[in-house]
Design a protein around this motif. Structure first.
Motif, PDB file in Angstrom:
ATOM      1  N   LEU A   1      11.615 -12.091  36.214  1.00 39.26           N
ATOM      2  CA  LEU A   1      11.264 -11.088  37.508  1.00 39.26           C
ATOM      3  C   LEU A   1      11.958 -10.331  37.193  1.00 39.26           C
ATOM      4  CD1 LEU A   1       8.350 -12.659  39.779  1.00 39.26           C
ATOM      5  CD2 LEU A   1       7.748 -11.992  37.915  1.00 39.26           C
ATOM      6  N   PRO A   2      11.825  -9.438  38.114  1.00 39.63           N
ATOM      7  CA  PRO A   2      12.941  -8.120  38.506  1.00 39.63           C
ATOM      8  C   PRO A   2      14.057  -8.700  39.477  1.00 39.63           C
ATOM      9  CG  PRO A   2      10.562  -7.224  39.455  1.00 39.63           C
ATOM     10  CD  PRO A   2      10.597  -8.138  38.369  1.00 39.63           C
ATOM     11  N   PRO A   3      15.058  -7.776  39.844  1.00 41.58           N
ATOM     12  CA  PRO A   3      15.956  -8.062  41.188  1.00 41.58           C
ATOM     13  C   PRO A   3      15.064  -7.613  42.767  1.00 41.58           C
ATOM     14  CG  PRO A   3      16.971  -7.242  39.656  1.00 41.58           C
ATOM     15  CD  PRO A   3      15.373  -7.495  38.909  1.00 41.58           C
ATOM     16  N   ALA A   4      14.933  -8.391  43.779  1.00 41.03           N
ATOM     17  CA  ALA A   4      14.621  -8.232  44.427  1.00 41.03           C
ATOM     18  C   ALA A   4      15.058  -8.441  45.876  1.00 41.03           C
ATOM     19  CB  ALA A   4      13.284  -9.109  45.096  1.00 41.03           C
ATOM     20  N   LEU A   5      14.951  -7.248  46.772  1.00 42.91           N
ATOM     21  CA  LEU A   5      14.912  -7.237  47.875  1.00 42.91           C
ATOM     22  C   LEU A   5      14.299  -7.295  49.253  1.00 42.91           C
ATOM     23  CD1 LEU A   5      17.202  -5.801  50.576  1.00 42.91           C
ATOM     24  CD2 LEU A   5      15.913  -4.195  50.183  1.00 42.91           C
ATOM     25  N   PHE A   6      14.068  -8.322  50.083  1.00 38.26           N
ATOM     26  CA  PHE A   6      13.159  -8.453  51.079  1.00 38.26           C
ATOM     27  C   PHE A   6      13.530  -7.426  52.355  1.00 38.26           C
ATOM     28  CE2 PHE A   6      11.441 -11.763  48.059  1.00 38.26           C
ATOM     29  CZ  PHE A   6      10.243 -11.585  48.652  1.00 38.26           C
ATOM     30  N   ILE A   7      12.994  -7.143  52.985  1.00 41.05           N
ATOM     31  CA  ILE A   7      13.033  -6.844  54.369  1.00 41.05           C
ATOM     32  C   ILE A   7      11.323  -7.111  55.346  1.00 41.05           C
ATOM     33  CG2 ILE A   7      12.780  -4.683  55.906  1.00 41.05           C
ATOM     34  CD1 ILE A   7      15.079  -4.579  54.299  1.00 41.05           C
ATOM     35  N   LEU A   8      12.209  -7.963  56.549  1.00 37.80           N
ATOM     36  CA  LEU A   8      11.809  -8.691  56.685  1.00 37.80           C
ATOM     37  C   LEU A   8      11.704  -7.994  58.862  1.00 37.80           C
ATOM     38  CD1 LEU A   8      12.172 -12.511  55.396  1.00 37.80           C
ATOM     39  CD2 LEU A   8      10.647 -10.326  54.576  1.00 37.80           C
ATOM     40  N   ALA A   9      10.862  -9.493  59.414  1.00 36.82           N
ATOM     41  CA  ALA A   9      10.548  -8.810  60.684  1.00 36.82           C
ATOM     42  C   ALA A   9      10.323 -10.061  61.725  1.00 36.82           C
ATOM     43  CB  ALA A   9       9.378  -7.601  61.438  1.00 36.82           C
ATOM     44  N   GLU A  10      11.525 -10.093  62.313  1.00 43.62           N
ATOM     45  CA  GLU A  10      11.552 -11.682  63.161  1.00 43.62           C
ATOM     46  C   GLU A  10      10.146 -11.943  63.327  1.00 43.62           C
ATOM     47  OE1 GLU A  10      14.802 -14.169  65.571  1.00 43.62           O
ATOM     48  OE2 GLU A  10      14.416 -12.093  66.252  1.00 43.62           O
ATOM     49  N   PHE A  11       9.438 -11.178  64.523  1.00 44.43           N
ATOM     50  CA  PHE A  11       8.726 -11.654  64.599  1.00 44.43           C
ATOM     51  C   PHE A  11       7.707 -11.496  64.213  1.00 44.43           C
ATOM     52  CE2 PHE A  11      11.260  -9.944  68.316  1.00 44.43           C
ATOM     53  CZ  PHE A  11      11.986 -11.282  68.473  1.00 44.43           C
ATOM     54  N   ASP A  12       6.712 -12.024  62.833  1.00 42.45           N
ATOM     55  CA  ASP A  12       6.133 -11.884  61.849  1.00 42.45           C
ATOM     56  C   ASP A  12       5.346 -12.855  61.229  1.00 42.45           C
ATOM     57  OD1 ASP A  12       3.667 -10.734  59.924  1.00 42.45           O
ATOM     58  OD2 ASP A  12       6.428  -9.877  58.655  1.00 42.45           O
ATOM     59  N   VAL A  13       4.226 -13.287  61.415  1.00 45.65           N
ATOM     60  CA  VAL A  13       3.006 -14.585  61.194  1.00 45.65           C
ATOM     61  C   VAL A  13       3.191 -14.671  59.703  1.00 45.65           C
ATOM     62  CG1 VAL A  13       1.557 -14.365  62.490  1.00 45.65           C
ATOM     63  CG2 VAL A  13       1.416 -12.908  60.177  1.00 45.65           C
ATOM     64  N   LEU A  14       4.149 -13.456  58.368  1.00 47.03           N
ATOM     65  CA  LEU A  14       4.511 -13.557  57.072  1.00 47.03           C
ATOM     66  C   LEU A  14       6.094 -13.987  56.438  1.00 47.03           C
ATOM     67  CD1 LEU A  14       2.313 -10.338  56.359  1.00 47.03           C
ATOM     68  CD2 LEU A  14       1.976 -12.790  56.170  1.00 47.03           C
ATOM     69  N   LYS A  15       6.479 -13.749  57.948  1.00 47.76           N
ATOM     70  CA  LYS A  15       7.661 -14.358  57.531  1.00 47.76           C
ATOM     71  C   LYS A  15       8.217 -15.370  56.514  1.00 47.76           C
ATOM     72  CE  LYS A  15      10.338 -15.852  61.647  1.00 47.76           C
ATOM     73  NZ  LYS A  15      11.859 -15.818  62.250  1.00 47.76           N
ATOM     74  N   ASP A  16       8.308 -16.924  56.856  1.00 49.45           N
ATOM     75  CA  ASP A  16       8.089 -17.954  56.463  1.00 49.45           C
ATOM     76  C   ASP A  16       7.893 -17.534  55.244  1.00 49.45           C
ATOM     77  OD1 ASP A  16       9.195 -18.555  58.926  1.00 49.45           O
ATOM     78  OD2 ASP A  16       8.224 -20.301  59.527  1.00 49.45           O
ATOM     79  N   ALA A  17       6.463 -17.202  54.619  1.00 51.43           N
ATOM     80  CA  ALA A  17       6.074 -17.382  53.414  1.00 51.43           C
ATOM     81  C   ALA A  17       7.039 -16.446  52.392  1.00 51.43           C
ATOM     82  CB  ALA A  17       4.428 -16.620  53.238  1.00 51.43           C
ATOM     83  N   CYS A  18       7.490 -14.953  53.089  1.00 50.54           N
ATOM     84  CA  CYS A  18       9.013 -14.270  52.845  1.00 50.54           C
ATOM     85  C   CYS A  18       9.767 -14.783  52.070  1.00 50.54           C
ATOM     86  CB  CYS A  18       9.229 -13.117  53.291  1.00 50.54           C
ATOM     87  SG  CYS A  18       7.523 -12.409  53.375  1.00 50.54           S
ATOM     88  N   TYR A  19      10.385 -16.279  53.246  1.00 46.45           N
ATOM     89  CA  TYR A  19      11.408 -16.945  52.850  1.00 46.45           C
ATOM     90  C   TYR A  19      11.577 -17.443  51.539  1.00 46.45           C
ATOM     91  CZ  TYR A  19      14.437 -15.291  56.534  1.00 46.45           C
ATOM     92  OH  TYR A  19      15.783 -14.505  57.022  1.00 46.45           O
ATOM     93  N   ALA A  20       9.942 -18.579  51.576  1.00 49.67           N
ATOM     94  CA  ALA A  20       9.577 -19.806  50.607  1.00 49.67           C
ATOM     95  C   ALA A  20       9.645 -18.808  49.095  1.00 49.67           C
ATOM     96  CB  ALA A  20       8.645 -20.405  51.020  1.00 49.67           C
ATOM     97  N   TYR A  21       9.200 -17.695  49.343  1.00 52.31           N
ATOM     98  CA  TYR A  21       8.912 -16.905  47.869  1.00 52.31           C
ATOM     99  C   TYR A  21      10.571 -16.451  47.329  1.00 52.31           C
ATOM    100  CZ  TYR A  21       7.659 -13.391  44.571  1.00 52.31           C
ATOM    101  OH  TYR A  21       6.687 -12.432  43.544  1.00 52.31           O
TER     102      TYR A  21
END
Length: 322
Positions: free
Chosen positions: A253-273
């Motif tokens: 896969l290509p290099p990735a940048l994640f931009i996350l919000a602290e208050f977000d149901v999706l946050k922890d799944a993004c960290y896992a990815y």
């Protein structure tokens, strides 16, 4: 599981987040699930954007194209932004962007401001995609459209304002971030980088942030369920095409940048990815914006300070991969 007042005891909220919820309530914007029709729900999404996204000065060209697709007889509409700053670089990158909205609401119009910002500041050519939405076009329609557009971009760089050596990046926020992640897996040899802005990478909802913020007004459990009901069947959620974290291979896969919000149901799944990418040897970085809610990124007219910090990360990432 906590509502806004309970979370205030645990977290420090940015003033832009608190004032956003206050102003949104005062404006009388309802919730998507309670809207009388799908058209009304989509209109709420557009009205919120018009109130909070702001306006910017953009010098350059804005052109409309229709991308041919075997799945869409009339083609897929895209808007292509090329700022005058693109002439300052030899090979401007081409950045394909997918709007958010749970694959049910949202449109190119809601990302007009940030696409202009990307093109002006990176600088790069930006392709803003009008992919199909549910319930009229259910899963995997939006994935098919993302795939078609990226393939078309790769074959038409000069038409769009790039050159043969222009890199191709994909990005999106929320549902659009999921599309960017999935198309990066499908067409990894076409794509040079990915910008994933609080993407939904796992429909299974297994992570602690899913429970902690499910009553939070940014992206509630009620809203995510409404999105799912209008877009995807339960049996499809456990496929990599829907939940990219279930992909078997990550090392191409290509290099990735994640931009996350602290208050977000999706946050922890993004960290896992992100961790899966790193374990596979892929360059991946995360920037989590403290004190903000899911949905802030495309509203720089209101989230001035927090968007500025997040947007700068994206511009620098695009430059580094151009």
């Amino acid at each position: 599981m906590a509502d806004l007042e309970e979370l205030k005891k645990k977290y420090k909220f940015h003033e832009e987040t608190l004032s956003y919820f206050k102003l949104r309530a005062e404006a009388g914007f309802g919730s998507y699930p309670n809207a009388p029709s799908m058209e009304a729900a989509r209109n709420i999404n557009l009205q919120v954007t018009q109130k909070f996204a702001g306006e910017i000065t953009f010098e350059g060209s804005t052109k409309e194209f229709t991308v041919p697709s075997p799945y869409v007889p009339d083609g897929i509409p895209v808007t292509v932004y090329q700022s005058n700053n693109c002439s300052l670089v030899v090979a401007p990158s081409i950045f394909v962007f997918f709007h958010g909205g749970g694959n049910v609401v949202g449109s190119r119009q809601t990302c007009d401001v940030i696409c202009k910002l990307f093109s002006r500041e990176a600088p790069c050519v930006v392709v803003n995609v009008e992919y199909r939405l549910g319930p009229e076009h259910r899963f995997p329609a939006s994935n098919q459209d993302a795939n078609s557009v990226v393939r078309w971009v790769s074959m038409n760089k000069s038409l769009l304002g790039g050159v043969n050596d222009s890199t191709i990046g994909v990005g999106g926020h929320s549902a659009g971030g999921r599309l960017a992640a999935v198309v990066s897996q499908q067409l990894w040899d076409f794509i040079d980088y990915q910008v994933l802005i609080y993407p939904n990478v796992d429909y299974r909802k297994l992570y602690s942030s899913q429970k902690e913020f499910e009553d939070f007004p940014g992206l509630s459990k009620e809203m995510t369920q409404w999105f799912c009901n209008n877009y995807i069947k339960d049996c499809d959620k456990e496929t990599a095409l829907a939940s990219p974290i279930l992909n078997e291979k990550f090392n191409q896969l290509p290099p990735a940048l994640f931009i996350l919000a602290e208050f977000d149901v999706l946050k922890d799944a993004c960290y896992a990815y992100h961790e899966k990418l790193q374990q596979a040897g892929i360059r991946s970085q995360v920037f989590c914006v403290k004190g903000v809610t899911h949905g802030f990124f495309h509203l720089p007219g209101h989230f001035k300070e927090t968007c500025q910090r997040a947007h700068e990360k994206v511009w620098k990432f695009i430059k580094a991969n151009s």
